[in-house]
Scaffold this active site. Structure first.
Site, mmCIF file in Angstrom:
data_model
loop_
_atom_site.group_PDB
_atom_site.id
_atom_site.type_symbol
_atom_site.label_atom_id
_atom_site.label_comp_id
_atom_site.label_asym_id
_atom_site.label_seq_id
_atom_site.Cartn_x
_atom_site.Cartn_y
_atom_site.Cartn_z
ATOM 1 N N ARG A 87 1.039 -1.082 0.078
ATOM 2 C CA ARG A 87 -0.036 -0.011 0.120
ATOM 3 C C ARG A 87 0.925 1.346 0.104
ATOM 4 N NH1 ARG A 87 -5.431 0.029 1.344
ATOM 5 N NH2 ARG A 87 -5.336 -2.254 2.026
ATOM 6 N N GLU B 54 -5.658 -8.407 -3.050
ATOM 7 C CA GLU B 54 -6.508 -7.854 -4.226
ATOM 8 C C GLU B 54 -5.109 -7.443 -5.111
ATOM 9 O OE1 GLU B 54 -8.168 -3.653 -5.854
ATOM 10 O OE2 GLU B 54 -8.424 -4.134 -3.735
#
Length: 427
Positions: free
Chosen positions: A277, A349
């Site tokens: 992230r 994901e």
């Protein structure tokens, strides 16, 4: 953006759909704003009609030499003109209030989207590929990268702060290879046209793809009023803005490999280690502009194109349908593709493919005209990651790691790596 005419005719359906998303009812407030706007427009039209009528009466009064009546009518027209000018300002204010309220209403999910609150309620559709079986405990990507001296988070933090990464040598080349491989696959086999797009966009572009006004805090804003793109979806989808496209040009399929920039405002404490992230990352994006009757099939096709990337890389993954509470603001239905990461022992994901119907098209005034039709219709838009390059790098590192800390280069990437088949290792 939703159609206010449809909302007036289907208030219960709107509130039912919002309830499925976990959102409060909105139909009554929207209809009230629209009624105030419509009543005001009616009043302005009445004033316009009276001004026209009075102008004709002036001519008649002058023809009969009734100067007193003529002067009274002239004074009346002056008052009407002033009231119309004030009314036009009120009209702009009422239009703005309704548009702002509509812009904050999420898209309506398809009937087959599972109802739920968050990712725990997403529904798995399929699993593809075999997860690797290691004879040793697999390490996470940042452990592998730092051990090779090719992934540097400390120096990146000194330069830019947290959530940035420096890649070096063969790992930097491997990331570049992944992006080039994805572009070549989508353009040569999946019918997408490569587009080089701006990385800085105006307010209108972000509004068009529904990042504004609701998600401004998730974006990076420049001092001169532009925004760094959070995804190439923004400039690619806006290729259709303020256009009437001939139906023969549809579907329009475009793709781009770009850096993406996100503030990650709502992710404090999540994925702070490694490069899962980041504030800056590379991604191959796919966008389709279609007709209303082909967009659902296009959604399946786009998802298949993203899946093919992982199949060619030999990575295990699963596809899930996002529930109503986990789905993006502008989507009617979303498939997430989650790749297996052995270091984490979890699926994460790597791609999200969404069909948006005409939600974005209304915000962009993007339309098409079918053959033989006079009236133009709004296009349907779709977007999907094809896939996130940084996360693909993580997946390759973790799935192709060896016990000695080296990484085997997947066969499909070796032509992009000058024939190199392994990164790191002893010696």
């Amino acid at each position: 953006m939703l159609d206010i005419k449809w909302i007036r005719e289907n208030p219960e359906k709107l509130d039912e759909a919002l309830a499925r998303r976990g959102a409060p009812p909105a139909a009554a407030d929207l209809i009230k704003l629209d009624e105030a706007r419509r009543e005001h427009l009616k009043r302005l039209q009445e004033l316009q009609n009276r001004r026209n009528e009075a102008s004709r009466e002036i001519g008649k009064a002058k023809a009969t030499k009734d100067e007193t009546l003529a002067e009274r009518l002239i004074a009346e027209i002056a008052e009407i003109k002033a009231e119309i000018q004030d009314g036009e300002e009120t009209e702009r204010r009422l239009d703005g209030s309704l548009e702002d309220a509509l812009a904050r209403i999420p898209n309506l999910p398809f009937d087959d989207v599972p109802v739920g609150k968050d990712e725990a309620d997403n529904v798995e559709l399929r699993r593809v590929g075999e997860r690797p079986d290691f004879a040793f405990k697999p390490r996470e990507h940042y452990e592998l990268g730092e051990a090779m001296g090719l992934m540097d988070f400390d120096q990146a933090a000194k330069i830019s702060g947290s959530r940035f990464t420096i890649l070096k040598g063969a790992l930097a080349r491997l990331e570049r290879a992944l992006g080039q491989f994805m572009l070549d696959l989508h353009t040569s086999e999946h019918g997408y046209q490569e587009v080089a797009v701006p990385l800085l966009v105006r307010d209108e572009a972000l509004f068009g793809t529904s990042q504004l006004p609701k998600f401004a805090e998730d974006q990076f804003h420049t001092t001169e009023g532009r925004w760094l793109i959070p995804t190439a979806e923004v400039p690619l989808t806006n290729l259709a803005r303020e256009r009437i496209i001939d139906v023969a040009e549809l579907p329009m399929r475009v793709t781009a490999l770009t850096p993406c920039f996100r503030s990650e405002a709502g992710s404090a404490g999540r994925d702070t280690r490694g490069m899962l992230r980041q504030h800056q990352f590379n991604k191959v994006e796919m966008v389709s502009i279609t007709t209303s009757d082909t967009s659902v099939d296009e959604h399946e096709r786009m998802t298949g194109a993203a899946e093919e990337v992982l199949k060619r890389l030999g990575l295990a993954y699963r596809v899930v349908t996002l529930c109503t509470g986990d789905m993006g603001f502008g989507a009617r239905k979303t498939y997430d593709i989650e790749v297996w990461l052995p270091g984490q022992g979890a699926y994460r994901e790597i791609s999200s493919c969404s069909v948006c119907g005409d939600f974005q098209a209304r915000r962009m005034n993007a339309r098409y005209r079918a053959e033989g039709e006079k009236a133009a219709q709004f296009v349907h838009t779709l977007n999907g990651s094809g896939v996130a390059v940084g996360r693909a790098l993580i997946a390759v590192m973790e799935n192709y790691q060896n016990e000695d800390g080296s990484i085997t280069v997947p066969p499909v990437l070796r032509p992009y790596m000058g024939g190199i088949d392994q990164i790191g290792g002893p010696g």
